[in-house]
Scaffold this motif. Structure first.
Motif: not given
Length: 116
Positions: A53-82
Motif C-alpha cells: 500500500v502506498t499512501l496517496a497523500q499526506e494528512d494536512p493536519e500532520m503536515a501542519a504539525v511538522r511545519e510548526r515543529r520545524a519552525k519551533a526548532i529553528a527558533a531555538v537559541d543555540p546558546a540556550m540549548l548548549e
C-alpha cells in the motif's frame, strides 16, 4: 440517560456486536464515525514497508504539525540549548571522582572476642 447520550458514548460491546451491514452512524455520532473510519481505514506499517500500500497523500493536519515543529526548532537559541545540554548531560572527565584510599586492617585476634 437520553438516547442521544447513548449514541454519543457507545460501549465497545455495542460497536463489536453491531450489525456490520448497517452504517456506523446508527451507533455513534457523525464525528466519532468519521474518526473511527479514518483510524481503522489506515494500512498497517507492515503493508506500507512491504510496498503493498502506498499512501496517496499526506494528512494536512500532520503536515501542519511538522511545519510548526520545524519552525519551533529553528527558533531555538543555540546558546540556550548548549547551556541546557551542559547542565543535563552526563558529567565529563574533568570532574573529581571518588577514589577509595582507606585500607582495611583487622586484627584476627579481635574477631574471636567474647564479651561474657
Amino acid at each position: 440517560m437520553a438516547p442521544d447520550d447513548e449514541k454519543a458514548r457507545p460501549k465497545v460491546k455495542d460497536l463489536l456486536e453491531r450489525d456490520v451491514t448497517k452504517p456506523l452512524n446508527e451507533v455513534v455520532d457523525d464525528a466519532t464515525a468519521a474518526e473511527l473510519e479514518k483510524w481503522f481505514g489506515l494500512p498497517t506499517y507492515q503493508q506500507v514497508e512491504e510496498g503493498e500500500v502506498t499512501l496517496a497523500q499526506e494528512d494536512p493536519e500532520m503536515a501542519a504539525v511538522r511545519e510548526r515543529r520545524a519552525k519551533a526548532i529553528a527558533a531555538v537559541d543555540p546558546a540556550m540549548l548548549e547551556a541546557h545540554r551542559r547542565r543535563t548531560d552526563a558529567p565529563l572527565d574533568d570532574l573529581l571522582k571518588f577514589k577509595a584510599t582507606i585500607t582495611l586492617r583487622v586484627d584476627p585476634d579481635l574477631a574471636l572476642f567474647d564479651s561474657r
